[in-house]
Enzyme design. Structure first.
Site, PDB file in Angstrom:
ATOM      1  CE1 TYR A 139     -97.825   5.976  59.430  1.00  0.00           C
ATOM      2  CE2 TYR A 139     -97.222   6.943  57.316  1.00  0.00           C
ATOM      3  CZ  TYR A 139     -96.861   6.393  58.528  1.00  0.00           C
ATOM      4  OH  TYR A 139     -95.537   6.265  58.842  1.00  0.00           O
ATOM      5  CG  ASP A 157     -92.917   4.672  59.708  1.00  0.00           C
ATOM      6  OD1 ASP A 157     -92.176   4.471  58.731  1.00  0.00           O
ATOM      7  OD2 ASP A 157     -92.904   5.722  60.373  1.00  0.00           O
ATOM      8  CG  ASP A 182     -87.006   3.368  59.970  1.00  0.00           C
ATOM      9  OD1 ASP A 182     -87.327   2.904  58.864  1.00  0.00           O
ATOM     10  OD2 ASP A 182     -86.734   4.564  60.164  1.00  0.00           O
ATOM     11  CG  ASP A 195     -94.756  -1.942  74.557  1.00  0.00           C
ATOM     12  OD1 ASP A 195     -95.377  -2.958  74.178  1.00  0.00           O
ATOM     13  OD2 ASP A 195     -94.848  -1.488  75.712  1.00  0.00           O
ATOM     14  CE  LYS A 203     -98.829   0.041  73.731  1.00  0.00           C
ATOM     15  NZ  LYS A 203     -98.134  -0.356  75.005  1.00  0.00           N
TER      16      LYS A 203
HETATM   17  C1  IPM Z   1     -91.566   4.857  55.114  1.00  0.00           C
HETATM   18  C2  IPM Z   1     -91.384   6.326  55.340  1.00  0.00           C
HETATM   19  C3  IPM Z   1     -92.691   7.035  55.041  1.00  0.00           C
HETATM   20  C4  IPM Z   1     -93.725   6.536  56.025  1.00  0.00           C
HETATM   21  C5  IPM Z   1     -92.607   8.561  55.047  1.00  0.00           C
HETATM   22  C6  IPM Z   1     -91.553   9.075  54.097  1.00  0.00           C
HETATM   23  C7  IPM Z   1     -93.941   9.204  54.763  1.00  0.00           C
HETATM   24  O1  IPM Z   1     -90.932   6.571  56.620  1.00  0.00           O
HETATM   25  O2  IPM Z   1     -91.913   4.459  53.987  1.00  0.00           O
HETATM   26  O3  IPM Z   1     -91.345   4.088  56.052  1.00  0.00           O
HETATM   27  O4  IPM Z   1     -93.832   7.051  57.141  1.00  0.00           O
HETATM   28  O5  IPM Z   1     -94.457   5.594  55.668  1.00  0.00           O
HETATM   29 MG    MG Z   2     -90.479   4.816  57.730  1.00  0.00          MG
END
Ligand code: IPM
Ligand code: MG
Length: 371
Positions: free
Chosen positions: A142, A250, A254, A226, A193
Site C-alpha cells: 500500500y 484487505d 472481505d 491463498d 506467501k
Molecule cells: C478497506 C478498503 C480500503 C483498503 C480502500 C477503500 C482503500 O478496501 O479498508 O479494506 O484497501 O484498505
Molecule cells: Mg478492503
C-alpha cells in the site's frame, strides 16, 4: 466527568445517514450515562474534495490527531471516479491511517446467530463464528516506494508497486495478534506467501521469533495466504486470530466478512502504538463496508456496522467494557427481534429503514445497560 473527544468523519454515500444513527447512541450515552463525549465533525473523501479540493484537509487531519478517537463512516463513489489519483476519496482514508500511524487493523468476523441463514455458506459452517483478522495497515504494498508508472522509452510503460516490510513493523503487528489471542482462544494463524515472496519468508521468520521470545503460551500456526482464503470458506471456525499483511488482510477480511451474512455488519478498529507517557493510543473506527452510493440518501442503509464500530471504540479507546458489551448485546437483540434492513432481510422478519434500526438499537441498549 471526563471529556472524551470524538472526531466524526461521515464521508460519502450512506456515510452521513449511518453517522446520524451513531450520534443517537452517543447522545443517549451523554444524557443517560453521563459519558461526556464531545463531538467534532469533519470532511473526508469526496465530500472533502468537493469542499477543499483534497481528500482530507490539513485542518481536519490536525483534528483527527488531537481526538481521542476518530470514527469514519465511508468514502468514495462514482461522482469522484475521474478526480486526480492523489486526491481520490480513498487517499483521505490512507492519509489518516499513515499519518496517525494506525498500524494495527482489527477486523472481527462474528456471525450473529440470527443471521446464520443469510451467509452464502451453510449455516452450520458459520453459526457461532468468531474470528479476528489482525491486518497490518501502514506498510506493505500500500505504501512501499517506488510506486509509479515509468516510461521505458520503447513504446512500453512499466507499473511498479513495492512490497516492503521492516523488522519492527512485523514485530509490532505480531505482538498485537498474540496479545489479543490471549484474551480469546489463544491461537494465532499467520498468513503470508513465503513460497513466492522474500517479504513473505521474512514475515514468517519474524512472527516465529516474536512467538519464541514472548508468546510461547499462544498456539501459533502458519498458512500460505491463498490456502488461508480457501480454508476461510471451507471451515472458517477453525480460526481464532489471523495475522497478515496489508494487502492479504484487505482480501481475506472481505472474505471473512461475507461469511457472516453481510458486509453491512462488520466493524473495525485501527490502532496505533500506546504512548508510554499517557497510556493512550491513536485510534480510528470504521465499518468495513463501503459508501454504497447506489442506496445513498434513501434512508435504507444498515447502520449496525457503524454502531458496532463504536462498541469497539468504547472497548479499545475508553476501556468502557460494560458499555461495549451492552451495545454489542443490543445489536444482537434487535436482530433476534427480527428487525432487518434490506441488505439482511429474511423471510418472516420486519424490514426497517436506517433510522428505525438506529432507534431500536438505542432502546435495546438502554435495556441492556439498565439490566
Ligand atoms: C478497506 C478498503 C480500503 C483498503 C480502500 C477503500 C482503500 O478496501 O479498508 O479494506 O484497501 O484498505
Ligand atoms: Mg478492503
Amino acid at each position: 466527568m471526563s471529556h472524551r473527544k470524538l472526531f466524526l468523519l461521515p464521508g460519502d454515500g450512506i456515510g452521513p445517514e449511518i453517522t446520524a444513527e451513531l450520534e443517537k447512541v452517543i447522545a443517549f450515552m451523554n444524557t443517560k450515562a453521563d459519558a461526556g463525549f464531545e463531538i467534532e465533525k469533519g470532511l473526508v473523501g469526496g465530500s472533502a474534495y468537493d469542499a477543499h479540493g483534497v481528500a482530507i484537509s490539513d485542518d481536519d487531519m490536525a483534528r483527527a490527531m488531537a481526538a481521542d478517537a476518530v470514527i469514519l463512516a465511508a468514502v468514495g463513489g462514482p461522482k469522484w471516479d475521474s478526480v486526480p489519483y492523489d486526491v481520490r476519496p480513498e487517499a483521505g482514508l490512507l492519509r489518516l491511517r499513515k499519518d496517525m500511524q494506525l498500524f494495527a487493523n482489527l477486523r472481527p468476523a462474528i456471525c450473529y446467530s440470527a443471521l446464520a441463514a443469510s451467509s452464502s455458506l451453510k449455516p452450520e459452517l458459520v453459526e457461532g463464528l468468531d474470528i479476528l483478522i489482525v491486518r497490518e495497515l501502514t506498510g506493505g504494498v500500500y505504501f512501499g516506494e517506488p510506486k509509479e508508472v515509468i516510461d521505458l522509452e520503447n513504446g512500453q510503460q512499466r507499473a511498479i508497486d513495492t512490497q516492503v516490510y521492516d523488522t519492527y513493523e512485523i514485530e509490532r503487528i505480531a505482538a498485537v495478534a498474540f496479545e489479543l489471542a490471549r484474551t480469546r482462544d489463544n491461537r494465532v494463524c499467520s498468513m503470508d506467501k513465503r513460497n513466492v515472496m522474500k517479504s513473505g519468508l521474512f514475515w514468517n521468520q519474524v512472527v516465529n521469533r516474536v512467538h519464541d521470545e514472548k508468546y510461547k503460551d499462544v498456539t501459533l500456526s502458519h498458512m500460505l495466504a491463498d490456502a488461508g482464503g480457501m480454508q476461510l470458506v471451507r471451515a472458517p471456525k477453525q480460526f481464532d486470530v489471523i495475522v497478515t499483511d496489508n494487502l492479504f488482510g484487505d482480501l481475506l477480511s472481505d472474505v471473512a466478512a461475507m461469511l457472516t451474512g453481510s458486509l453491512g455488519m462488520l466493524p473495525s478498529a485501527s490502532l496505533g502504538a500506546e504512548d508510554p507517557a499517557t497510556g493512550k493510543r491513536k485510534a480510528m473506527y470504521e465499518p468495513v463496508h463501503g459508501s454504497a452510493p447506489d442506496i445513498a440518501g434513501q434512508g435504507i442503509a444498515n447502520p449496525l456496522a457503524m454502531i458496532a464500530s463504536f462498541a469497539m471504540c468504547l472497548r479499545y479507546s475508553f476501556n468502557m467494557i460494560k458499555e461495549a458489551e451492552a451495545l454489542d448485546a443490543a445489536i444482537a437483540q434487535v436482530l433476534e427481534d427480527g428487525l432487518r434492513t434490506g441488505d439482511i432481510m429474511a423471510e418472516g422478519c420486519r424490514k426497517v429503514g436506517t433510522a428505525a434500526m438506529g432507534d431500536a438499537v438505542v432502546d435495546a441498549f438502554a435495556g441492556k445497560l439498565a439490566a
